[in-house]
Design a protein around this motif. Structure first.
Motif, PDB file in Angstrom:
ATOM      1  N   ALA A 428      48.908   9.923 -38.106  1.00 22.16           N
ATOM      2  CA  ALA A 428      48.678  11.208 -38.770  1.00 22.16           C
ATOM      3  C   ALA A 428      47.285  11.732 -38.449  1.00 22.16           C
ATOM      4  N   ASN A 429      46.302  10.823 -38.434  1.00 24.12           N
ATOM      5  CA  ASN A 429      44.936  11.239 -38.122  1.00 24.12           C
ATOM      6  C   ASN A 429      44.796  11.696 -36.676  1.00 24.12           C
ATOM      7  N   MET A 430      45.590  11.116 -35.783  1.00 22.18           N
ATOM      8  CA  MET A 430      45.599  11.602 -34.395  1.00 22.18           C
ATOM      9  C   MET A 430      46.066  13.049 -34.351  1.00 22.18           C
ATOM     10  N   CYS A 431      47.141  13.335 -35.102  1.00 18.68           N
ATOM     11  CA  CYS A 431      47.649  14.712 -35.160  1.00 18.68           C
ATOM     12  C   CYS A 431      46.609  15.648 -35.758  1.00 18.68           C
ATOM     13  N   ASN A 432      45.990  15.223 -36.848  1.00 19.30           N
ATOM     14  CA  ASN A 432      44.992  16.064 -37.513  1.00 19.30           C
ATOM     15  C   ASN A 432      43.775  16.308 -36.625  1.00 19.30           C
ATOM     16  N   ALA A 433      43.524  15.386 -35.704  1.00 18.36           N
ATOM     17  CA  ALA A 433      42.386  15.528 -34.794  1.00 18.36           C
ATOM     18  C   ALA A 433      42.726  16.394 -33.580  1.00 18.36           C
ATOM     19  N   GLY A 434      43.974  16.847 -33.491  1.00 21.99           N
ATOM     20  CA  GLY A 434      44.364  17.742 -32.406  1.00 21.99           C
ATOM     21  C   GLY A 434      44.873  17.057 -31.158  1.00 21.99           C
ATOM     22  N   ILE A 435      45.144  15.776 -31.223  1.00 24.41           N
ATOM     23  CA  ILE A 435      45.702  15.067 -30.064  1.00 24.41           C
ATOM     24  C   ILE A 435      47.081  15.631 -29.742  1.00 24.41           C
ATOM     25  N   GLN A 436      47.336  15.884 -28.473  1.00 21.65           N
ATOM     26  CA  GLN A 436      48.615  16.448 -28.035  1.00 21.65           C
ATOM     27  C   GLN A 436      49.602  15.328 -27.688  1.00 21.65           C
ATOM     28  N   ARG A 437      50.877  15.703 -27.649  1.00 20.43           N
ATOM     29  CA  ARG A 437      51.928  14.712 -27.406  1.00 20.43           C
ATOM     30  C   ARG A 437      51.779  14.030 -26.053  1.00 20.43           C
ATOM     31  N   ASP A 438      51.378  14.781 -25.036  1.00 20.27           N
ATOM     32  CA  ASP A 438      51.235  14.174 -23.713  1.00 20.27           C
ATOM     33  C   ASP A 438      50.059  13.191 -23.679  1.00 20.27           C
ATOM     34  N   GLN A 439      49.024  13.461 -24.477  1.00 21.76           N
ATOM     35  CA  GLN A 439      47.896  12.536 -24.564  1.00 21.76           C
ATOM     36  C   GLN A 439      48.330  11.227 -25.251  1.00 21.76           C
ATOM     37  N   MET A 440      49.086  11.377 -26.346  1.00 20.70           N
ATOM     38  CA  MET A 440      49.572  10.198 -27.069  1.00 20.70           C
ATOM     39  C   MET A 440      50.508   9.386 -26.183  1.00 20.70           C
ATOM     40  N   ASP A 441      51.373  10.082 -25.468  1.00 18.22           N
ATOM     41  CA  ASP A 441      52.328   9.409 -24.589  1.00 18.22           C
ATOM     42  C   ASP A 441      51.611   8.608 -23.509  1.00 18.22           C
ATOM     43  N   ALA A 442      50.600   9.218 -22.921  1.00 18.55           N
ATOM     44  CA  ALA A 442      49.848   8.553 -21.858  1.00 18.55           C
ATOM     45  C   ALA A 442      49.103   7.331 -22.403  1.00 18.55           C
ATOM     46  N   ALA A 443      48.506   7.470 -23.587  1.00 19.36           N
ATOM     47  CA  ALA A 443      47.761   6.363 -24.172  1.00 19.36           C
ATOM     48  C   ALA A 443      48.666   5.199 -24.554  1.00 19.36           C
ATOM     49  N   ALA A 444      49.837   5.519 -25.123  1.00 16.59           N
ATOM     50  CA  ALA A 444      50.779   4.468 -25.487  1.00 16.59           C
ATOM     51  C   ALA A 444      51.338   3.781 -24.262  1.00 16.59           C
ATOM     52  N   LYS A 445      51.632   4.564 -23.242  1.00 18.92           N
ATOM     53  CA  LYS A 445      52.157   4.008 -21.996  1.00 18.92           C
ATOM     54  C   LYS A 445      51.140   3.099 -21.335  1.00 18.92           C
ATOM     55  N   GLN A 446      49.894   3.524 -21.303  1.00 16.36           N
ATOM     56  CA  GLN A 446      48.830   2.729 -20.724  1.00 16.36           C
ATOM     57  C   GLN A 446      48.645   1.416 -21.489  1.00 16.36           C
ATOM     58  N   THR A 447      48.768   1.485 -22.810  1.00 11.25           N
ATOM     59  CA  THR A 447      48.546   0.315 -23.667  1.00 11.25           C
ATOM     60  C   THR A 447      49.653  -0.698 -23.562  1.00 11.25           C
TER      61      THR A 447
END
Length: 450
Positions: A428-447
């Motif tokens: 939720a805090n990622m969303c509130n900070a303005g993180i976009q879906r493609d950024q989250m996807d890339a970070a999760a994929k990398q992790t």
């Protein structure tokens, strides 16, 4: 002699008046309750598996309380996976208890929505009285009218803004709020009371528009803290807990006190100290919605009990062991391992399952932490993920963003599980900070790609 006869007659008359007066008082209470409309109840156990025994035990106990209080089966809707009573580990097949040496609370419980039918879609349909939305089950819904009173009790695992169901999807706070607003708009109830047992249960109502809906809510915990299981590891049930701390507190209080006199507010005040457990291994109960409703008597929602005596003391079972809800599965697996004979196949199998769960928990911990570091930097990552918004603000501004981030994480890193739900606030805090879906996807994929 004449005087003696008159005295005796007077005493007999007085006795009759007192007896009839008592009956009259009970009759007045009953007439009042009947005049306020039908009482409805929806009882939900949102989990399955033996180590979650307590949720179904809580719900079954609630059914017995309401049934004895005068509610009819046709007005009580029960959701439970129903895999506990006849589970292979149950020392008393066909019996469920909610405290050590307690009575069977399973007998007679309606099996309205069990197994795969114990799901969010059916829960929404039942609350709204919408039979066309149901997929299986008994077909029973809350077919309430404008003068009726509704009691919803939900016992489960949870996370920030989310509570589980045995069958996916989970129930998010925004979706629950929309359902209850729709129910209010249909003008099919007078008042509603909602009791929620779950970790971070306050987050399901914090900052969302409930005032004016004629709904009063009590939660087991604040928006950012866990709730606790109790009656853990008693003789014969060493691998599980028989109840939840908040749940058994309100249930036992409702049986101990005269529900025609005890108000929702008084119950809240009476049990919160027990639920907090002096600040150790306990949680802070919370109230939300239209708080004036808490002046109502319990009997309006739970029916009457006419106890033979009441007490200002809380005569609860003692020596209760409290366990954080998120750790009950570990308690189960550790107990299985410790109780298995040395060198046996059971011992090795128990060790394998315990190790697997511990590794899964570590995987979730490390994955979320690493995603936070990728998105916000090594120094700021943990700080951003742990932000708790001030009271009165909802968990997240964009609930669709939150749902999508959970899905993205699970698609790359596997299921969060009930333990991992504690990280929903971080998403939720990622969303509130303005993180976009493609950024989250890339970070999760990398992790989690390795």
């Amino acid at each position: 002699m004449f005087a003696k006869i008159n005295v005796a007659s007077f005493l007999i008359t007085l006795f009759v008046v007192l007896v009839e007066g008592s009956n009259m008082i009970e009759s007045i209470f009953e007439d009042h309750e009947n005049s306020i409309g039908t009482k409805w109840a929806v009882l939900v156990a949102g989990s399955s598996e033996w180590y979650n025994y307590r949720h179904q035990a809580d719900i079954c106990h609630a059914y017995q309380l309401l049934k004895k209080g005068g509610l009819k089966d046709e007005n009580i809707v029960v959701f439970m996976y129903d895999d506990i009573a006849y589970h292979s580990e149950n020392p008393k097949p066909g019996v469920i208890i909610n405290k050590p040496h307690g009575p069977d609370v399973y007998n007679g419980v309606p099996k309205d929505y069990t197994g795969k039918h114990c799901n969010a879609q059916n829960f929404y349909g039942v609350v709204l009285g919408n039979k066309s939305a149901l997929t299986g089950g008994s077909g029973k819904v809350v077919n309430s009218g404008p003068n009726d009173y509704i009691f919803i009790y939900y016992a489960d695992h949870g996370g920030s803004g989310v509570i589980d169901m045995p069958i996916e999807p989970s129930i998010y706070a925004k979706d629950l709020n929309e359902v209850l607003k729709k129910k209010h708009a249909s003008r099919t109830y007078e008042k509603m009371v909602f009791y929620l047992e779950a970790c971070e249960s306050g987050s399901m109502f914090e900052g969302l528009p409930y005032k004016g809906l004629n709904i009063y809510v009590t939660t087991a915990s604040k928006a950012d803290e866990d709730s606790f299981a109790t009656y853990c590891s008693p003789k014969g049930y060493e691998t599980t807990c028989l109840g939840d701390l908040f749940s058994v507190s309100w249930l036992e209080n409702s049986e101990l006190q005269d529900r025609q006199v005890e108000t929702l507010k008084k119950q809240y005040q009476r049990i919160r100290k027990r639920v907090l457990n002096n600040g150790t291994e306990g949680s802070h109960m919370m109230e939300y919605g239209d708080l004036h409703i808490h002046e109502d008597a319990l009997s309006i929602y739970m029916g009457s009990n006419f106890p033979t005596h009441t007490s200002t003391k809380n005569n609860y079972a003692s020596n209760s062991r409290y366990v954080n809800q998120r750790d009950v599965q570990l308690l189960y697996l550790i107990s299985k391992f410790q109780n298995a004979p040395e060198g046996s196949r059971r011992k090795s199998e128990a060790y394998r399952k315990l190790s697997k769960v511990i590794l899964k928990r570590e995987h979730v911990d490390k994955s979320v932490k690493h995603i936070g570091q990728i998105l916000f930097g090594v120094e700021n990552g943990q700080k951003v993920l742990n932000i708790v918004r001030p009271a009165g603000q909802p968990l997240v501004d964009d609930w669709d963003c939150l749902k999508s981030f959970v899905k993205i994480f699970e698609s790359h890193c596997g299921s969060l599980t009930s333990y991992g739900k504690k990280y929903v606030r971080g998403f939720a805090n990622m969303c509130n900070a303005g993180i976009q879906r493609d950024q989250m996807d890339a970070a999760a994929k990398q992790t989690c790609s390795s």
